[in-house]
Each structure stands twice: as structure tokens, then as C-alpha cells.
Design an enzyme around this catalytic site. Sequence first.
Site, short mmCIF file in Angstrom:
data_model
loop_
_atom_site.label_atom_id
_atom_site.label_comp_id
_atom_site.label_asym_id
_atom_site.label_seq_id
_atom_site.Cartn_x
_atom_site.Cartn_y
_atom_site.Cartn_z
N ASP A 91 -6.82 -2.89 -7.61
CA ASP A 91 -7.35 -3.54 -6.41
C ASP A 91 -7.60 -5.01 -6.71
OD1 ASP A 91 -8.39 -2.59 -3.59
OD2 ASP A 91 -9.68 -4.22 -4.26
N ARG A 95 -3.62 6.81 0.66
CA ARG A 95 -4.12 8.07 1.22
C ARG A 95 -3.12 8.83 2.08
NH1 ARG A 95 -9.24 4.87 3.23
NH2 ARG A 95 -7.58 3.35 3.12
N ARG A 155 0.83 -1.22 0.00
CA ARG A 155 0.00 0.00 0.00
C ARG A 155 0.86 1.26 0.00
NH1 ARG A 155 -5.56 -0.27 1.75
NH2 ARG A 155 -6.35 -2.08 0.65
N TYR A 158 -14.85 -12.26 -0.01
CA TYR A 158 -15.55 -11.02 -0.38
C TYR A 158 -16.78 -11.31 -1.23
CZ TYR A 158 -12.09 -7.79 1.48
OH TYR A 158 -11.30 -7.07 2.33
N ARG A 171 -6.74 10.97 -6.93
CA ARG A 171 -8.04 10.31 -6.77
C ARG A 171 -9.18 11.31 -6.97
NH1 ARG A 171 -10.17 7.71 -1.20
NH2 ARG A 171 -10.23 9.92 -0.75
O1 CP3 Z 1 -0.10 -1.53 -2.58
C1 CP3 Z 1 -0.35 -0.64 -3.40
O2 CP3 Z 1 0.06 0.53 -3.29
C2 CP3 Z 1 -1.11 -1.04 -4.66
C3 CP3 Z 1 -2.53 -0.92 -4.65
C4 CP3 Z 1 -3.40 -1.84 -3.82
C5 CP3 Z 1 -4.64 -1.39 -3.31
N1 CP3 Z 1 -5.30 -2.45 -2.78
C6 CP3 Z 1 -5.12 0.00 -3.38
C7 CP3 Z 1 -6.22 0.42 -2.51
C8 CP3 Z 1 -3.30 -3.19 -3.52
C9 CP3 Z 1 -2.16 -4.16 -3.78
C10 CP3 Z 1 -4.51 -3.57 -2.87
C11 CP3 Z 1 -4.82 -4.95 -2.46
C12 CP3 Z 1 -6.02 -5.20 -1.66
N2 CP3 Z 1 -7.27 -4.65 -1.80
C13 CP3 Z 1 -6.10 -6.17 -0.64
C14 CP3 Z 1 -4.97 -7.09 -0.23
C15 CP3 Z 1 -3.95 -6.41 0.59
C16 CP3 Z 1 -4.36 -6.13 2.02
O3 CP3 Z 1 -4.40 -4.94 2.37
O4 CP3 Z 1 -4.60 -7.07 2.76
C17 CP3 Z 1 -7.40 -6.16 -0.12
C18 CP3 Z 1 -7.94 -7.01 1.01
C19 CP3 Z 1 -8.14 -5.21 -0.88
C20 CP3 Z 1 -9.58 -4.87 -0.76
C21 CP3 Z 1 -9.76 -3.47 -0.35
N3 CP3 Z 1 -9.50 -2.38 -1.16
C22 CP3 Z 1 -10.23 -2.98 0.89
C23 CP3 Z 1 -10.61 -3.84 2.07
C24 CP3 Z 1 -10.25 -1.60 0.80
C25 CP3 Z 1 -10.79 -0.65 1.82
C26 CP3 Z 1 -9.89 -0.50 2.98
C27 CP3 Z 1 -9.23 0.83 2.95
O5 CP3 Z 1 -8.01 0.87 3.15
O6 CP3 Z 1 -9.95 1.82 2.73
C28 CP3 Z 1 -9.74 -1.22 -0.45
C29 CP3 Z 1 -9.55 0.14 -0.96
C30 CP3 Z 1 -8.19 0.51 -1.42
N4 CP3 Z 1 -7.37 -0.26 -2.20
C31 CP3 Z 1 -7.54 1.77 -1.19
C32 CP3 Z 1 -6.32 1.71 -1.88
C33 CP3 Z 1 -5.29 2.81 -1.99
C34 CP3 Z 1 -8.13 2.94 -0.45
C35 CP3 Z 1 -9.15 3.55 -1.33
C36 CP3 Z 1 -9.25 5.04 -1.17
O7 CP3 Z 1 -8.52 5.78 -1.84
O8 CP3 Z 1 -10.11 5.46 -0.37
#
Ligand code: CP3
Length: 347
Positions: A71, A25, A21, A147, A34
Site C-alpha cells: 500500500d 477483494r 488494484r 493522508y 487476507r
Molecule cells: O493494485 C494492486 O493490486 C496492488 C496493491 C495496491 C493496494 N493499494 C492494495 C489495497 C495498490 C497499488 C494500492 C495503492 C493505494 N492505496 C492508493 C493509490 C491508488 C488508488 O486507488 O488511487 C491509495 C489512495 C491507497 C490508500 C488506500 N489503501 C485506501 C484509500 C484503502 C481503502 C479503500 C479500499 O479500497 O478499501 C486502501 C486499502 C487497500 N489497498 C486494499 C487493497 C487491496 C483493500 C484492503 C482490504 O483488503 O480490505
Amino acid sequence: MIFIDAALRKPTPYTPIWLMRQAGRYLSEYRESRKRAGSFLELCQNVELATEVTLQPIEILDVDAAILFSDILVLPMAMGLELEFVSGEGPRFPYPTRDARAIAALKSSVQNELSYVYDTISSVRAKLPKDKALIGFCGAPWTLATYMIEGQGSKTYTESKRLLYTDPQLLHTLLEKITRELIAYLRAQILAGANAVQIFDSWAGALAPRAYVEFGFRYMCDIARAVKEEFPHIPVLLFPKGVGAFLEELRYEADMCGANFDVFGVDWGVGMSRAKHILGDRFVLQGNLEPALLYNRMAMEEGVEEIVRIMGKNGGHIFNLGHGMLPDLPRENAIALVQMVREKTKR
Ligand code: CP3
């Protein structure tokens, strides 16, 4: 590429580092991109802006690898499931996949519907410095299935476990279907220019050890096998989160099934010395600084020193956090972390 060399256990001048990640944010630049995209999902699908966001941590942190900005849930979306990101609440599938009919209705051979992902990969690779790697990724079948079945994140995984223990064959049908799609999806990411691929099994720790081996880990190993067969030079990284209590069982299974992935991602809940003892001779280890240590520079430095002391400087290690960057961590400490690891691991 130092990251690729380390993943393949070749000598490197220092231990490479990237952060899960790393685009997110906690960076004002990310929040700005975004906003311009409109929403998180539109950002994922906008090749130009997704490229920009993928490159931000390279420019700001100087990490050794970029990870595709996307994602894990875009794959189930391509399989026909409507997906929403409710701000502050996370992802939601309003029509979950809970019975044989819903599973049969999922689309297959959907890799062509994800062309925005491959276009982003080619566009990032064209702009990325030659010594920096680009990591593609996907979610693991078990995590994606939870999910799809729950319809959202869960603390109890009630519906997924109900299915697992009442109709295991049907769950296997779903997992097999997802696995086939993931193999084609990663293949297309590699053909577009990804230099390595990571499979995220974020909810591995939700299952009892034996159930995880059968319904989780084996599918990850199947995907790794298919990728390595076609692309032996592309490192495959697995990140099963929350499996610290059964590392021995996973090692046994890896030996039994001839698992041929390259890197085992260790989460922050595991002592790195235990992970090294159980897995370090067989897999390069990635991890595992507790992300919250980045709230405090001194605590962060102590954490880095402990990991470097355990993992040494002779390879077999890729530095990372033990899970993703948190939205309110100070970027200064992320920048300092990258420099610190580089200095402390110089050969
Ligand atoms: O790592 C990186 O920088 C690359 C991008 C990336 C994102 N999600 C961007 C994202 C990667 C590799 C993921 C993987 C992901 N997505 C996982 C596996 C990794 C982990 O964290 O366990 C999972 C479970 C998801 C599903 C997901 N996407 C959730 C549960 C959420 C909401 C939680 C949160 O942090 O808000 C997301 C949203 C998400 N994916 C964001 C980002 C940058 C935040 C979205 C925003 O900008 O509001």
C-alpha cells in the site's frame, strides 16, 4: 517483457494490459489469503502471503504485469506515523502531521524499515514467468501528504489546503522530506527486482491547476528524474488522478522542466482522444477504461473498442482501467477483458 517494451515505445505483438488494484477483494483467493494473514496490513508485511497475492492476477487473469502487493501508506508508517485500517472505513493515521513539530519528528532514511517490501519483490520476481513484468510503486508526495495531514481520506482536504495557502513553505518542507524517502524507496524496489515503477497521485484532482503543478506534479517529476538518472532502462509511470481539466498545463510543465518519465496514466474521467492529442507524442499513455463498465460485458466491449480505435495498434499504449478494480466487479469480466484486449490489438 511486452509491458516493458511498450512502456519504452518498442514494438510489441499486441497492446499489453494490467489492471490497477488487480489483486483485491473481487478475488475470493485474495480474501482467503487476507484471512490467513489476519489483516490487510499483516498481509502487506507477510512476504509469503504478499507474494501469493501479487501472483494471483497473473494466474487468474493472465495480465502482462504483476504489481507488488502493498500500500502507498506503508511509507508514512515507516516514517513513524501509526497507521490503522478500520474495516469498511479505510486508512487512518490517529496522530496526523499538521505542524512544524510533527513534520520535524518524521523519521528520515527509513528505506531499511521496509525490507518486507523488497523481500516480497525478490520473491515475486523469482516466481514470475520471464515474459511478465513486475511493477513496484509508491504514492506521490502530495497524496501521501494529504493522508498524513488529514489523518484519513477526505472530501474537502481542508487541513492540507489550509497549510498550502497559509504556510506554503512548511508544506514544501513536508513534501521535500517525503520526496527524499520515496526516491530511496523506489531505488531499493528496483534493486530488489522491480522492472518498472508507478507513482500514484490519487488526489491530484483536489488542487487548482497552478497549485497542483507547484505542490504535486513537480515532486513527481523530481522523483522520476532521480530514478531515470540512475536506471534509464526502468520505465517510470505517473498516474495523476483527476487532472483531465488541466492536461495542457501539465504538458507545458513537463516540457518546461524536461520531465523524463515514460508513461502517463490516464484516468477514466478523460477522453482518451484528448489525452492522445495533448500528451501522446511525448508519453506512452496508459488507461483508461471506466472500471464500472465491467458490470456489463457488452458495455465493457464497446468501451474497449472505443479505446482501441483511438489508440490504434502501433504502440504508444498500455491498456488499463482508468482507476482501480472495484470489490464487487465480476472476475469473469476481468478475465474476458484481458483476452479481448489481446485479440483486438493483435498486430
Ligand atoms: O493494485 C494492486 O493490486 C496492488 C496493491 C495496491 C493496494 N493499494 C492494495 C489495497 C495498490 C497499488 C494500492 C495503492 C493505494 N492505496 C492508493 C493509490 C491508488 C488508488 O486507488 O488511487 C491509495 C489512495 C491507497 C490508500 C488506500 N489503501 C485506501 C484509500 C484503502 C481503502 C479503500 C479500499 O479500497 O478499501 C486502501 C486499502 C487497500 N489497498 C486494499 C487493497 C487491496 C483493500 C484492503 C482490504 O483488503 O480490505
